[in-house]
Structure formats: C-alpha cells, structure tokens
Design an enzyme around this catalytic site. Structure first.
Site, PDB file in Angstrom:
ATOM      1  N   SER A  26      95.558  -0.226  67.310  1.00  0.00           N
ATOM      2  CA  SER A  26      96.560  -0.393  67.233  1.00  0.00           C
ATOM      3  C   SER A  26      96.237  -2.408  67.520  1.00  0.00           C
ATOM      4  O   SER A  26      96.768  -3.233  66.898  1.00  0.00           O
ATOM      5  CB  SER A  26      97.598   0.104  67.619  1.00  0.00           C
ATOM      6  OG  SER A  26      98.413   1.141  67.772  1.00  0.00           O
TER       7      SER A  26
ATOM      8  N   HIS B 173     100.031  -3.699  71.191  1.00  0.00           N
ATOM      9  CA  HIS B 173     100.871  -4.574  69.566  1.00  0.00           C
ATOM     10  C   HIS B 173     101.017  -5.876  70.068  1.00  0.00           C
ATOM     11  O   HIS B 173     100.523  -6.591  69.242  1.00  0.00           O
ATOM     12  CB  HIS B 173     101.436  -3.994  68.998  1.00  0.00           C
ATOM     13  CG  HIS B 173     101.653  -2.305  69.145  1.00  0.00           C
ATOM     14  ND1 HIS B 173     103.015  -1.101  68.682  1.00  0.00           N
ATOM     15  CD2 HIS B 173     100.704  -1.355  68.854  1.00  0.00           C
ATOM     16  CE1 HIS B 173     102.260   0.271  68.642  1.00  0.00           C
ATOM     17  NE2 HIS B 173     100.687  -0.497  68.553  1.00  0.00           N
TER      18      HIS B 173
END
Length: 406
Positions: A95, A150
């Site tokens: 991610s 993220h």
C-alpha cells in the site's frame, strides 16, 4: 509476482517471519522495512495492491525504464515502511508503494507532458477516499490499516515528482527526501522508543523477553525487557518481568531496582519479591532482615490474595528466626483463602495447610491439603502429596504421643 508467491506461502503456513517488520529492525535487520511489502493479509488486500502496482508502475516504467522504476519502488517501500514502524506497528503489503506511485504520477500528470492526464479524477477520488476511509476504519477498530505508510508513501511520491519537474529546486527537494528517509530510519531503530505512538509499543519485546526467561536465556531476557520498559516506562508488568530476569541473572541490585519500580506502579507481588531477596541475601544483595520484614509487611497492605499468600508462605517456611512468624503466617493464609470466596486457589490452600502445620494444627493441615490436592493440576499433584505425607506423619506422631500419655 514476489508478493503473490510470498502471500500464498504465508497463507500456507510457511514461516516468512524474516521478511516482516518486528523488533529485529532495531538490531540491524533493516531489510525488513522493504521485504514487508510482499506478504498480504487477504485476497482483497493482495488484489487491490497488485492491480495498482501494475497499473501505476507500468506507466512509470514505460518512461523511466526498469531500473529507475525498481529504485522508486524500493524508495517508497523503505520510506513508508520506516515511518509506519517508527510511529505505529509493523505492517505488511504494497500500500505504501502504491500511494507513492500515485503521488508521483499525480504531480507528473500536471507538470510533465509525458504523463498528461494519466491520473484522472475518479482515480484521485478513489485514492483520497480510501485514505480517509482507512483512517476511520482504524480508529473505529473496524480493521487495522497502515495509515502512516499510506501518508509517507504519498508524500515521498509527491516530492519525487516535484524533484523531477522542478530542476531549479531539485537539490533542495532531494535533500528533503533524504531528511524524511533519515528520520524514518532513525525512528525505526534508535529513536523508536521516543517517537512510537502505538499503545502496544514494547509488547513484542516484552513477549520475547518473557519467552527467553522461561527458557532460562536470562541475559537475552534482560535485553528484551529493558527495551520493553524503554517503550512503556509506566508498565508495572514490564518492570516486574525485568526484575525477575535480573534476579535470574544473579544481578540482585538491578532486580531490587526493577521490582521497586514495579511496586511503585502497582505490582503488589514485587514487594514480596524484594522481601525474599533481602531475606536470602546473595546476588550482590546483603542479607537484611529489617528490609525483608519491611517489604513483607508492605506487601500485605493491599488485601491482594496472592500477596497475602506469598507473605504467609515466607513467614511459615523461613529458617530465619527474625522472619519466621507462624501466627502471622496463619492469619495471612486464612485471609488469602477467604478472598477466594467460593473458588479457593489450590496454591493458597497449600500455603494455609503449611501455616496450620507450623502452628501444630495437624488435623486441619491434613484436611486442607487434601482439599488442595483435589483441585490441583496433575503436574503439581506430586508436590502436594509430599506435603500431605509430612502433615499426616506429624498428626500420627501427635496421636501416638497422646495415647502413650493416657
């Protein structure tokens, strides 16, 4: 492909622990910050990340080539993984890399004609929406997500994009990227106890320390538990286990210090352990009856059943006349059993039996030990039976003397 194969191996119970982020990062295994991108926790997690790695990575690779694209992936993996581990817990998955590529292409699509409109509105909405959804999901405990990864990934991607498209400020932006990486690496290693925000910080080190202590790897236990209290200096449990590790390592002064801190934080058993150290002496601690009595008496001020039981045992079994106190042993043992109400603990009953024995109440000692034997686990039963034999022998001897005197 590596992510798919690693994930399938993990799901098949293959040990992939050398790839994941854990406390060994602080001991030189920096590669874990990168290799943790390969395993994924579920099909959706894997499919989402693999798709966007392919979709976004292909766009980058077509222009910059294989090597530069691979370098960018490593950069985003290292940066996002380091920041995630620094401030939160260890994560897995691509991610952070995906958000890095998104941030990079978002800037390039607006500032580089080669990438014009490669990131459209729906893609932006998806990544931004998913970013905030994951934050909400984490805080509501719906699912744990590497939100810091993220965020770090997208910031690094944006900065790389600006460095590429702003030549006159490239040196400054590159320095900023380097500073972000260096802080992340410092935070993931030397600085982690200072900057980590997770409520579980130090739990892994404490668990490893406890396991080492049980396995009699005492110096290793001390090392891990010292790291645990560096994360959680107000954890009574961590300090107590560190005291036990020091004691097992024959470092009495350090054991007393750790147990004192545990006692200050509410670990009532720690006061009993300090008393035992002073009663027995050795391990660098001078024998001190006054200190032993002080800590034993302190341990029973809390009306804690285990503390009362431990102190009762010390008073009943001590060979030191300054410590031995049969009357107090019986008082505290009875109180410990009473606190158990309708669910007495076998260990507490065993202590009460010993207290009755040293007060020459042999018949009651036999009955109490029999009650303890009926409740104790099979692996501890032999020790209790041996105690019962001692009490029964004393009772038989008492009965013989009574008959002889008639």
């Amino acid at each position: 492909m590596l992510a798919i194969l690693t994930t399938l191996a993990w799901w098949s119970k293959v040990d992939i622990s050398p790839l994941r982020e854990n406390a060994m990062i602080r001991h030189g295994e920096i590669w874990r910050l990168v290799t943790s991108i390969f395993p994924h926790v579920g099909w959706l997690h894997l499919a989402f990340n693999i798709y966007w790695l392919w979709a976004l990575g292909t766009l980058v690779e077509e222009t910059f080539g294989h090597l530069k694209t691979a370098a960018l992936i490593v950069l985003f993996a290292l940066g996002s993984g380091a920041w995630q581990y620094s401030l939160g817990g260890g994560g897995v998955g691509l991610s952070g890399v995906g958000y890095g590529l998104f941030g990079l292409l978002w800037i390039l699509s607006r500032r580089d004609e080669r990438f014009k409109d490669v990131i459209d509105g729906p893609t932006i909405q998806l990544f931004v929406g998913w970013f905030f959804f994951c934050i909400v999901a984490t805080f509501t405990h719906y699912m744990e997500v590497g939100n810091i990864a993220h965020g770090a990934g997208v910031v690094l991607g944006i900065l790389v994009g600006l460095a590429i498209t702003t030549p006159d400020r490239r040196a400054l932006i590159t320095a900023g990227i380097g500073a972000i990486l260096l802080f992340g690496l410092w935070g993931a290693t030397l600085g982690r106890p200072r900057v980590n925000l997770s409520s579980k910080a130090g739990s892994e080190e404490a668990q490893w320390g406890y396991e080492a202590l049980v396995a009699h790897r005492n110096q290793e236990a001390v090392r891990w538990l010292r790291e645990a209290v560096a994360y959680q200096p107000k954890s009574a449990r961590f300090w107590y286990e560190l005291g036990a590790a020091y004691e097992a390592s024959d470092d009495g002064p350090s054991a007393v210090g750790a147990f004192r801190r545990a006692a200050e934080l509410g670990a009532v058993d720690a006061e009993y352990r300090i008393g035992k150290l002073y009663e027995s002496g050795g391990r660098g601690i001078p024998k001190d009856d006054a200190q032993a009595l002080f800590w034993y008496r302190k341990s029973v001020d809390h009306d804690d059943a285990n503390a009362l039981n431990n102190t009762a045992w010390a008073y009943a079994t001590s060979t030191d006349p300054a410590i031995r106190n049969p009357a107090a042993a019986l008082e505290y043992a009875r109180k410990a059993v009473r606190l158990g109400k309708d669910h007495p603990v076998p260990n507490h009953l065993d202590t009460l039996a010993e207290a009755l024995y040293v007060n020459q109440q042999y018949e009651e000692a036999v009955k109490t030990e029999q009650e303890a034997i009926a409740m104790v686990s099979p692996e501890r039963k032999a020790a209790y039976v041996k105690q019962l034999e001692k009490y029964q022998l004393a009772l038989d001897d008492k009965n013989r003397r009574m008959h002889a005197n008639k």
